[in-house]
Design a protein around this motif. Structure first.
Motif, short mmCIF file in Angstrom:
data_model
loop_
_atom_site.label_atom_id
_atom_site.label_comp_id
_atom_site.label_asym_id
_atom_site.label_seq_id
_atom_site.Cartn_x
_atom_site.Cartn_y
_atom_site.Cartn_z
N SER A 7 0.87 -1.17 0.00
CA SER A 7 0.00 0.00 0.00
C SER A 7 0.91 1.23 0.00
O SER A 7 1.55 1.55 0.99
N VAL B 183 3.33 1.00 3.11
CA VAL B 183 3.01 0.02 4.15
C VAL B 183 3.02 -1.36 3.48
O VAL B 183 2.43 -1.54 2.42
N GLY C 210 1.87 -5.03 3.82
CA GLY C 210 1.01 -5.97 4.54
C GLY C 210 1.54 -7.38 4.34
O GLY C 210 1.98 -7.72 3.25
N ILE D 212 -1.64 -6.69 13.33
CA ILE D 212 -3.03 -6.25 13.42
C ILE D 212 -3.83 -7.51 13.72
O ILE D 212 -3.78 -8.48 12.97
N ARG E 276 -7.66 -7.74 8.56
CA ARG E 276 -6.66 -6.69 8.77
C ARG E 276 -6.33 -5.89 7.50
O ARG E 276 -6.08 -4.70 7.56
N LEU E 277 -6.37 -6.54 6.33
CA LEU E 277 -6.02 -5.81 5.09
C LEU E 277 -7.12 -4.83 4.71
O LEU E 277 -6.93 -3.95 3.88
N SER F 105 -8.85 -3.23 7.16
CA SER F 105 -9.16 -2.44 8.35
C SER F 105 -8.66 -1.02 8.22
O SER F 105 -7.73 -0.73 7.47
N SER G 87 -7.03 0.41 10.44
CA SER G 87 -5.68 0.52 11.01
C SER G 87 -4.65 0.37 9.90
O SER G 87 -3.55 0.87 9.98
N TYR G 88 -5.01 -0.34 8.84
CA TYR G 88 -4.09 -0.57 7.73
C TYR G 88 -4.27 0.48 6.63
O TYR G 88 -3.31 1.00 6.09
N GLU H 240 -12.35 -9.88 3.05
CA GLU H 240 -10.88 -9.80 3.13
C GLU H 240 -10.22 -10.72 2.08
O GLU H 240 -9.13 -10.44 1.59
#
Ligand code: PEP
Ligand code: MN
Length: 352
Positions: free
Chosen positions: A27, A34, A36, A61, A66-67, A69, A71-72, A219
């Protein structure tokens, strides 16, 4: 990665992750990249990653999605379907058309009417998932031919449902977006096959699924490198079925702001399947937009008494025009208010 991490440093980390047998999801933001990590977390030593040059931090995470979310990916994601942009602060997008494609003439008539009413994307089912084997199952490939022809004739992007993996390759030749319906929300193989086409996915919530299960299955789309997801709340069933509601399903409006807090991907409401009743589509459309939906899916038929599926919930084109007008007004009012939609998600990680 640190804001000024070099390409070589980023590549080294990717290499390290991949050589441990794990996949990466990259990302790249304006200031920071970032990386992942997808797969079994026990295969990688986070302390080693943190000590690599250019790495800012390595965090786990915990969320199963998580991918997807916040937060990501903190900021809203926009998804393009043809020339239509969905999500973020864009005005609401309306996906409309008949439940089933019945003939070229029927689809053309309805598509023209919904376009004039303000709809952006044409819907129509060719492979229909039906509870009963005795109900109309859709025109199949012939229906897809009509969808493509009408889309071209009226210059409207389209969405249509796929029911099985065998259809995936064929369907991509005919549509701009693939729908995975409520009955297939848990179908892992279908989701992965659809994701791999690279087309945007209209992913409906299963009527017996918790929100976290729903996002966990969504996800899988991101984990297969497809970031073009539009989520859709389309109604759930009361657990245990101990009472019979007066509506086909219960449109879970909680889900709309709750999902927006969890994930930056766009969220739609479907007041047609959510209620099963033509007379309830307008009020629940208003409510879904007020709750923060980025758009609505609404079934329309100009002769509902002749519809081959879902006639009782189809609104007339004139009604759609009214719905779009009032929903746009509601959206505009809330966007300009002291507490616009963006405030609702600004503190996405601060859930209590
Ligand atoms: C549809 O969109 O026509 C449909 C079958 O939807 P769902 O999967 O939400 O029942
Ligand atoms: Mn339908």
């Amino acid at each position: 990665m640190k804001p000024r991490a070099s390409k070589d440093q980023i590549d080294d980390v990717i290499q390290k992750v991949q050589s441990a047998g794990l996949k990466v999801d990259l990302s790249s933001g304006e200031y920071q990249t970032v990386i992942g990590i997808i797969g079994d977390e026990k295969k990688i030593d986070f302390d080693q990653i943190i000590s690599m040059p250019g790495v800012n931090d390595a965090i786990r995470i915990q969320s199963p999605y998580r991918l997807m979310s916040r937060s990501y990916i903190p900021n809203d994601v926009k998804v393009k379907v043809g020339k239509v942009t969905i999500g973020g602060d864009e005005p609401p997008v309306y996906i409309s058309g008949p439940c089933s494609i019945e003939s070229y003439e029927q689809l053309y008539r309805i598509a023209k009417a919904v376009k004039e009413a303000g709809a952006h994307i044409l819907r129509g089912g060719a492979f229909k998932p039906r509870t009963s084997v005795h109900s109309f199952q859709g025109l199949g490939l012939e229906g897809l031919e009509h969808l493509k022809a009408v889309s071209k004739d009226l210059d409207m992007p389209t969405v249509t449902e796929i029911r099985g993996e065998v259809e995936v390759e064929e369907v991509t030749k005919y549509t701009d977006m693939i729908q995975i319906g409520a009955r297939n929300m848990f179908n892992q193989d279908l989701i992965e096959a659809a994701a791999k086409t690279g087309l945007p996915i209209f992913f409906k919530r299963g009527f017996g699924s918790q929100i976290d299960e729903y996002l966990s299955f969504a996800e899988r789309i991101v984990a297969n490198n497809n970031h073009k997801i539009v989520l859709c709340e389309r109604g759930i069933l009361p657990i245990g079925g101990s009472f019979k509601p007066m509506t086909r399903f219960t449109l879970d409006l909680n889900a709309i702001p709750a999902i927006r807090k969890e994930t930056p991907f766009p969220v739609f409401g479907d007041p047609s399947h959510g209620t099963g009743r033509r007379d309830l589509v307008l009020p629940m459309a208003r409510a879904a937009i007020a709750a923060g939906a980025h758009g609505l899916m609404i079934e329309v038929h100009d002769r509902p008494q002749e519809a081959m599926s879902d006639g009782p919930q189809a609104v007339l084109p004139e009604e759609l025009k009214k719905i779009i007008k009032i929903c746009n007004t509601i959206h505009k009012t809330i966007s300009e208010s002291d507490s616009p939609f963006s405030d609702d998600v600004a503190n996405a990680n601060g859930r209590s």
